[in-house]
Design a protein around this motif. Structure first.
Motif, PDB file in Angstrom:
ATOM      1  N   ILE A 134       0.819  -1.210   0.000  1.00 22.04           N
ATOM      2  CA  ILE A 134       0.000   0.000   0.000  1.00 22.04           C
ATOM      3  C   ILE A 134       0.855   1.264   0.000  1.00 22.04           C
ATOM      4  CG2 ILE A 134      -1.736   1.271   1.300  1.00 22.04           C
ATOM      5  CD1 ILE A 134      -2.864  -1.485   2.091  1.00 22.04           C
ATOM      6  N   LEU A 135       1.847   1.312   0.896  1.00 25.04           N
ATOM      7  CA  LEU A 135       2.695   2.506   0.917  1.00 25.04           C
ATOM      8  C   LEU A 135       3.479   2.691  -0.375  1.00 25.04           C
ATOM      9  CD1 LEU A 135       4.039   2.884   4.520  1.00 25.04           C
ATOM     10  CD2 LEU A 135       2.509   4.364   3.259  1.00 25.04           C
ATOM     11  N   PRO A 136       4.139   1.642  -0.879  1.00 20.32           N
ATOM     12  CA  PRO A 136       4.834   1.818  -2.160  1.00 20.32           C
ATOM     13  C   PRO A 136       3.900   2.291  -3.264  1.00 20.32           C
ATOM     14  CG  PRO A 136       5.541  -0.201  -1.151  1.00 20.32           C
ATOM     15  CD  PRO A 136       4.437   0.321  -0.295  1.00 20.32           C
ATOM     16  N   ALA A 137       2.657   1.828  -3.238  1.00 23.33           N
ATOM     17  CA  ALA A 137       1.723   2.221  -4.291  1.00 23.33           C
ATOM     18  C   ALA A 137       1.477   3.720  -4.266  1.00 23.33           C
ATOM     19  CB  ALA A 137       0.405   1.465  -4.142  1.00 23.33           C
ATOM     20  N   ILE A 138       1.574   4.307  -3.081  1.00 23.49           N
ATOM     21  CA  ILE A 138       1.392   5.758  -3.002  1.00 23.49           C
ATOM     22  C   ILE A 138       2.683   6.475  -3.372  1.00 23.49           C
ATOM     23  CG2 ILE A 138       0.841   7.674  -1.457  1.00 23.49           C
ATOM     24  CD1 ILE A 138      -0.745   5.598   0.219  1.00 23.49           C
ATOM     25  N   ALA A 140       5.575   5.305  -4.939  1.00 22.24           N
ATOM     26  CA  ALA A 140       6.297   5.036  -6.190  1.00 22.24           C
ATOM     27  C   ALA A 140       5.977   6.076  -7.259  1.00 22.24           C
ATOM     28  CB  ALA A 140       5.979   3.631  -6.688  1.00 22.24           C
ATOM     29  N   PRO A 141       4.688   6.298  -7.568  1.00 24.91           N
ATOM     30  CA  PRO A 141       4.427   7.298  -8.604  1.00 24.91           C
ATOM     31  C   PRO A 141       4.787   8.705  -8.160  1.00 24.91           C
ATOM     32  CG  PRO A 141       2.371   6.410  -7.743  1.00 24.91           C
ATOM     33  CD  PRO A 141       3.472   5.624  -7.129  1.00 24.91           C
ATOM     34  N   LEU A 142       4.679   8.954  -6.844  1.00 18.74           N
ATOM     35  CA  LEU A 142       4.989  10.283  -6.316  1.00 18.74           C
ATOM     36  C   LEU A 142       6.466  10.608  -6.507  1.00 18.74           C
ATOM     37  CD1 LEU A 142       2.853  12.064  -4.954  1.00 18.74           C
ATOM     38  CD2 LEU A 142       3.982  11.584  -2.793  1.00 18.74           C
ATOM     39  N   ILE A 143       7.323   9.696  -6.035  1.00 16.59           N
ATOM     40  CA  ILE A 143       8.768   9.917  -6.153  1.00 16.59           C
ATOM     41  C   ILE A 143       9.156  10.048  -7.618  1.00 16.59           C
ATOM     42  CG2 ILE A 143      11.032   8.833  -5.844  1.00 16.59           C
ATOM     43  CD1 ILE A 143       9.961   7.534  -3.318  1.00 16.59           C
ATOM     44  N   ALA A 144       8.727   9.062  -8.420  1.00 15.81           N
ATOM     45  CA  ALA A 144       9.106   9.055  -9.831  1.00 15.81           C
ATOM     46  C   ALA A 144       8.573  10.296 -10.527  1.00 15.81           C
ATOM     47  CB  ALA A 144       8.589   7.800 -10.510  1.00 15.81           C
ATOM     48  N   GLY A 145       7.345  10.683 -10.170  1.00 16.16           N
ATOM     49  CA  GLY A 145       6.736  11.842 -10.810  1.00 16.16           C
ATOM     50  C   GLY A 145       7.510  13.114 -10.520  1.00 16.16           C
ATOM     51  N   ILE A 146       7.862  13.321  -9.240  1.00 15.78           N
ATOM     52  CA  ILE A 146       8.589  14.537  -8.875  1.00 15.78           C
ATOM     53  C   ILE A 146       9.956  14.563  -9.548  1.00 15.78           C
ATOM     54  CG2 ILE A 146       9.676  15.759  -6.957  1.00 15.78           C
ATOM     55  CD1 ILE A 146       7.339  14.681  -5.208  1.00 15.78           C
ATOM     56  N   ALA A 269      14.914   5.154 -10.302  1.00 19.46           N
ATOM     57  CA  ALA A 269      14.023   4.775  -9.203  1.00 19.46           C
ATOM     58  C   ALA A 269      14.026   3.262  -9.006  1.00 19.46           C
ATOM     59  CB  ALA A 269      12.605   5.263  -9.475  1.00 19.46           C
ATOM     60  N   ILE A 270      13.996   2.521 -10.109  1.00 18.29           N
ATOM     61  CA  ILE A 270      13.961   1.056  -9.979  1.00 18.29           C
ATOM     62  C   ILE A 270      15.268   0.545  -9.388  1.00 18.29           C
ATOM     63  CG2 ILE A 270      13.906  -1.091 -11.287  1.00 18.29           C
ATOM     64  CD1 ILE A 270      12.049   0.370 -13.243  1.00 18.29           C
ATOM     65  N   LEU A 271      16.374   1.066  -9.904  1.00 18.06           N
ATOM     66  CA  LEU A 271      17.666   0.590  -9.406  1.00 18.06           C
ATOM     67  C   LEU A 271      17.849   0.977  -7.944  1.00 18.06           C
ATOM     68  CD1 LEU A 271      19.950   1.207 -12.474  1.00 18.06           C
ATOM     69  CD2 LEU A 271      19.175  -0.944 -11.533  1.00 18.06           C
ATOM     70  N   ALA A 272      17.481   2.216  -7.611  1.00 21.08           N
ATOM     71  CA  ALA A 272      17.637   2.656  -6.224  1.00 21.08           C
ATOM     72  C   ALA A 272      16.760   1.815  -5.308  1.00 21.08           C
ATOM     73  CB  ALA A 272      17.274   4.132  -6.099  1.00 21.08           C
ATOM     74  N   SER A 273      15.529   1.568  -5.724  1.00 22.35           N
ATOM     75  CA  SER A 273      14.614   0.847  -4.839  1.00 22.35           C
ATOM     76  C   SER A 273      15.036  -0.603  -4.672  1.00 22.35           C
ATOM     77  CB  SER A 273      13.188   0.925  -5.363  1.00 22.35           C
ATOM     78  OG  SER A 273      12.999   0.021  -6.402  1.00 22.35           O
ATOM     79  N   SER A 274      15.570  -1.205  -5.750  1.00 25.57           N
ATOM     80  CA  SER A 274      15.927  -2.614  -5.608  1.00 25.57           C
ATOM     81  C   SER A 274      17.250  -2.787  -4.887  1.00 25.57           C
ATOM     82  CB  SER A 274      15.942  -3.310  -6.970  1.00 25.57           C
ATOM     83  OG  SER A 274      16.870  -2.689  -7.814  1.00 25.57           O
ATOM     84  N   HIS A 275      18.021  -1.702  -4.734  1.00 25.29           N
ATOM     85  CA  HIS A 275      19.303  -1.867  -4.049  1.00 25.29           C
ATOM     86  C   HIS A 275      19.366  -1.172  -2.709  1.00 25.29           C
ATOM     87  CE1 HIS A 275      21.430  -4.148  -7.053  1.00 25.29           C
ATOM     88  NE2 HIS A 275      20.620  -3.553  -7.895  1.00 25.29           N
ATOM     89  N   LEU A 276      18.406  -0.328  -2.421  1.00 28.84           N
ATOM     90  CA  LEU A 276      18.419   0.339  -1.117  1.00 28.84           C
ATOM     91  C   LEU A 276      17.260  -0.122  -0.253  1.00 28.84           C
ATOM     92  CD1 LEU A 276      19.455   3.885  -2.309  1.00 28.84           C
ATOM     93  CD2 LEU A 276      20.868   2.165  -1.219  1.00 28.84           C
ATOM     94  N   GLY A 277      16.460  -1.037  -0.732  1.00 22.45           N
ATOM     95  CA  GLY A 277      15.580  -1.750   0.171  1.00 22.45           C
ATOM     96  C   GLY A 277      14.120  -1.361   0.240  1.00 22.45           C
ATOM     97  N   PHE A 278      13.692  -0.317  -0.414  1.00 21.67           N
ATOM     98  CA  PHE A 278      12.263  -0.028  -0.356  1.00 21.67           C
ATOM     99  C   PHE A 278      11.681  -0.381  -1.721  1.00 21.67           C
ATOM    100  CE2 PHE A 278       8.347   2.246   0.189  1.00 21.67           C
ATOM    101  CZ  PHE A 278       8.129   2.187   1.548  1.00 21.67           C
TER     102      PHE A 278
END
Lengths: 426, 73
Positions: A134-138, A140-146, A269-278
């Motif tokens: 649920i949190l990532p769903a909110i 993910a688009p926010l971070i990537a969008g900004i 965003a994908i690389l950061a998220s898959s290597h930094l844990g969120f």
């Protein structure tokens, strides 16, 4: 049962592939950086390579959402079967609607629904659900969008050139961003291959372990890796053109510099998220990037009604896949007959959606009207036939139990005929 | 809740994407400048542009390094 689950898992992998082609390839196709056919081929190859590259397996399919292990519940092949059914049907529906939605969330939803119906509500780890879905769903688009917004602004600010005396525009060579797009979108495709094919491998391995044909704690066998890699590659090659259309043209108009900014944001965003844990969903990141980049470029408008539709789709992903998963789990509980009914009903639903989609076929030839669309459209007939044939082959491979080959072949010819008539109309 | 991780991911995403986009945009701009007719030294501008693109490809290679578990473990 085991064979059925494996077949279903591979089909899920296939839908995952064609659902997610858009993430990597929608914007380069939209800007004309890569021709549609080349783009899906590139994405398919990178997915194939990516699936083989990584040997690190997702230890648990449910990723801490369903309580597993000694103190929790045992995930049985029945639950996985039901969960996959929910995920596949939801993937097909969203594809039919052209909505980019997360395949992993569909899988989670299906498994959750199946676990609740099959085992009980206490099998769900609510905190895990909150944190993983649920949190990532909110965010993910926010971070990537900004990020995409900032990047698009920067890209345009840095490349805008005016003559200091006359104030007229100088050459800006923004077409140069197209070359960059090829690389960033390739990164996204490769990252997708390493991540998403893993999920299916994990599922099949889990089933094999549960069935006792494989030692617990061992990695996936080679044939599993190969099968998953090819399933996701074929799916990617088939191309979810409806979703590509939404991502590439439905949300906003994409220009090279903007597309490059969006792709770069997605990749980072994908690389950061898959290597930094969120963990963030690829689909949600990519959609957010496209929206953000659309807001960043002057003179573009974001089609918020489409954004709303997609958001609604995301909202429904979990419950919808969950309900299908739960219903399937209940059916499976009744015994062999239930399993048969579920399998037949599922196949029928998928086939129905497939043939229904043919009524308004969206292919590489009409997915997005590109600047250079002229030459892409001219050969539509030949390519449409080839695509339909590839589609039929992919279907036949994943569903050897249904005689679709002959049907699909005649259908392919019919479709090609229909295409030419459409072409002349246009 | 893993707020810190979320922030790290957001920050890393922003920094990485902005770096790559700025470098590439500079490269594009420099190529455009080098292509201007009344340019005194297009060669230098062009080579600077290539330096920018080269740095970008380094970033892509770093991405590959991250993706392939053989290298990054």
């Amino acid at each position: 049962m085991v064979a059925l689950v494996i077949a279903l898992a591979l089909f899920f992998d296939f839908t995952n592939g064609f659902h997610d082609t858009a993430n990597a390839m929608a914007t380069p196709i939209a800007t004309g950086a890569i021709k549609p056919k080349t783009a899906v081929t590139l994405a398919a190859i990178l997915n194939l390579v990516g699936a083989f590259l990584s040997t690190e397996v997702a230890k648990t399919v449910s990723g801490g959402i369903i309580r597993e292990g000694s103190d929790g519940v045992q995930i049985t092949p029945d639950i996985i079967f039901a969960g996959l059914m929910g995920a596949i049907l939801w993937n097909m529906i969203t594809w039919l609607k052209g909505l980019p939605s997360s395949s992993s969330h569909a899988l989670f939803g299906g498994l959750i629904g199946a676990a609740i119906a099959g085992i009980g509500f206490n099998s769900i780890n609510l905190e895990g659900l909150m944190q993983k879905v649920i949190l990532p769903a909110i965010f993910a688009p926010l971070i990537a969008g900004i990020v995409a917004y900032v990047c698009t602004r920067l890209a345009y600010a840095l490349t805008s050139r005016h003559d200091p005396e006359t104030g007229s525009k100088l050459t800006q060579k923004r077409g140069g961003f197209r070359t960059g797009q090829i690389f960033t979108s390739s990164l996204v495709a490769l990252a997708h291959g390493t991540n998403d094919a893993q999920k299916t491998m994990g599922i099949i391995t889990l089933v094999l372990i549960a069935a006792g044909t494989q030692d617990p704690g061992s990695g996936p066998q080679f044939w599993v890796i190969a099968a998953c890699a090819f399933a996701i590659a074929i799916g990617t090659y088939a191309g979810g053109w409806r979703i590509i259309r939404t991502m590439g043209a439905g949300l906003t108009e994409v220009k090279p510099a903007q597309g490059f900014a969006a792709e770069t944001s997605t990749a980072s965003a994908i690389l950061a998220s898959s290597h930094l844990g969120f963990a963030l969903s690829t689909t949600q990141v990519a959609s957010g990037s496209v929206i953000g980049s659309g807001m960043g470029r002057k003179g573009t408008s974001v089609r918020w009604s489409m954004v709303g539709k997609i958001a609604l789709g995301w909202l429904f992903t979990l419950p919808a896949a969950g309900i299908v998963g739960a219903l399937t789990a209940l059916l499976v509980k009744t015994g062999v007959v239930g399993v048969l009914i579920a399998a037949v009903a599922g196949t029928a639903a998928v086939l129905f959606m497939f043939f229904y989609s043919r009524k308004s076929a969206v292919g590489h030839h009409n997915a997005i009207e590109v600047e250079e669309a002229g030459q892409a459209v001219r050969f539509a007939k030949k390519k449409a036939m080839a695509r339909a044939r590839a589609n039929a082959k992919a279907k036949a491979k994943t569903k050897t139990d249904t005689p679709v080959i002959a049907e699909a072949d005649t259908d392919a010819n019919a479709e090609a005929g229909a295409n030419t008539s459409k072409e002349t109309q246009r | 809740m893993k707020w810190l991780e979320l922030l790290t991911v957001a920050g890393a995403t922003l920094i990485a994407a902005v770096t790559v986009v700025v470098l590439y945009s500079l490269g594009v701009r420099l190529t455009a400048i080098a292509a201007d007719a009344q340019q005194t030294s297009p060669g230098i501008k062009k080579s600077f542009a290539y330096v920018c693109f080269g740095l970008c490809s380094l970033a892509v290679l770093f991405g590959l390094y991250l993706i392939i578990p053989y290298f990054s473990g």
